[in-house]
Write an enzyme that holds these catalytic residues in place. Sequence first.
Site, PDB file in Angstrom:
ATOM      1  N   HIS A 132      80.964 -46.451 -40.584  1.00 39.45           N
ATOM      2  CA  HIS A 132      80.299 -46.898 -42.033  1.00 39.45           C
ATOM      3  C   HIS A 132      81.578 -46.964 -42.684  1.00 39.45           C
ATOM      4  O   HIS A 132      82.762 -46.631 -42.435  1.00 39.45           O
ATOM      5  CB  HIS A 132      79.358 -46.102 -42.529  1.00 39.45           C
ATOM      6  CG  HIS A 132      77.842 -46.152 -42.335  1.00 39.45           C
ATOM      7  ND1 HIS A 132      77.375 -45.557 -41.040  1.00 39.45           N
ATOM      8  CD2 HIS A 132      76.962 -47.057 -42.548  1.00 39.45           C
ATOM      9  CE1 HIS A 132      76.213 -45.975 -40.945  1.00 39.45           C
ATOM     10  NE2 HIS A 132      75.978 -46.820 -41.863  1.00 39.45           N
ATOM     11  N   LYS A 136      80.802 -44.016 -48.084  1.00 37.19           N
ATOM     12  CA  LYS A 136      79.573 -43.412 -47.775  1.00 37.19           C
ATOM     13  C   LYS A 136      79.576 -41.935 -47.595  1.00 37.19           C
ATOM     14  O   LYS A 136      80.574 -41.639 -47.124  1.00 37.19           O
ATOM     15  CB  LYS A 136      79.057 -43.989 -46.175  1.00 37.19           C
ATOM     16  CG  LYS A 136      77.965 -43.263 -45.838  1.00 37.19           C
ATOM     17  CD  LYS A 136      77.174 -43.897 -44.492  1.00 37.19           C
ATOM     18  CE  LYS A 136      75.868 -43.425 -44.262  1.00 37.19           C
ATOM     19  NZ  LYS A 136      74.930 -43.432 -45.266  1.00 37.19           N
TER      20      LYS A 136
END
Length: 241
Positions: A132, A136
């Site tokens: 990600h 995040k």
Amino acid sequence: MRIALLGYGKMGKTIEQIALQRKHTIVLKQSATPMDITKLQNADVAIDFSIPKAAFNNISTCLDLNIPVISGTTGWLDQYHEICELTKTKKGRFIYASNFSLGVNLFFELNSKLAQLMANFKEYSVDLEEIHHTEKLDAPSGTAITLAEAIMDENERYISWKYPANEANKNQLPIEAKRIEDVKGTHQIAYKSNIDTIEIKHTAHTRDGFALGAVIAAEWLYNKSNPGVYLMKDVLKTFTA
């Protein structure tokens, strides 16, 4: 439909665009506390993509006000049972999903089916990797945990998942989590033996898939008259019935 956006980061802004395209109205864009209760009360449904420390309060406030709420925020699930109990007490409507993307939810089904097929082949070990963006906050991702739990449901070898992956023992399913600039989300499951490797993979190219799924879930929940805690599987049945 009048929507309250609880969390107005990149995902919240993408959800706003999709919602407006689908002829909905945004009555609240909440980025900070305290909550603007007056504007929230004007909402038909709330969509929570906030941060872990805000999610429980956001969701419980909506349930107290009898506002259907969906949440895609991860990292707060130690309080999920409390939200389920509050939903029952308040006779509210609530959906949580680690990932609202329609493609990812199809990937969930594929993952479960493959795990079922592979369960009796002990020569294969399982690795799970997610990637990600660097912003995040939680690791591993909620999507990765959902995938891991589905594999454990089908394969008795694994009694838990483990992050970091290099600390896993033979009875723990290893999860590798990587953070790379501007990656929307990639999840890969690999079954490895000395002979070969079998892999399935989902790669998100934009946030639009997550946002569209969230808005569709909100539409579904708004039109659902029966109270309860629902899953994205319940929403998807609309498309497969």
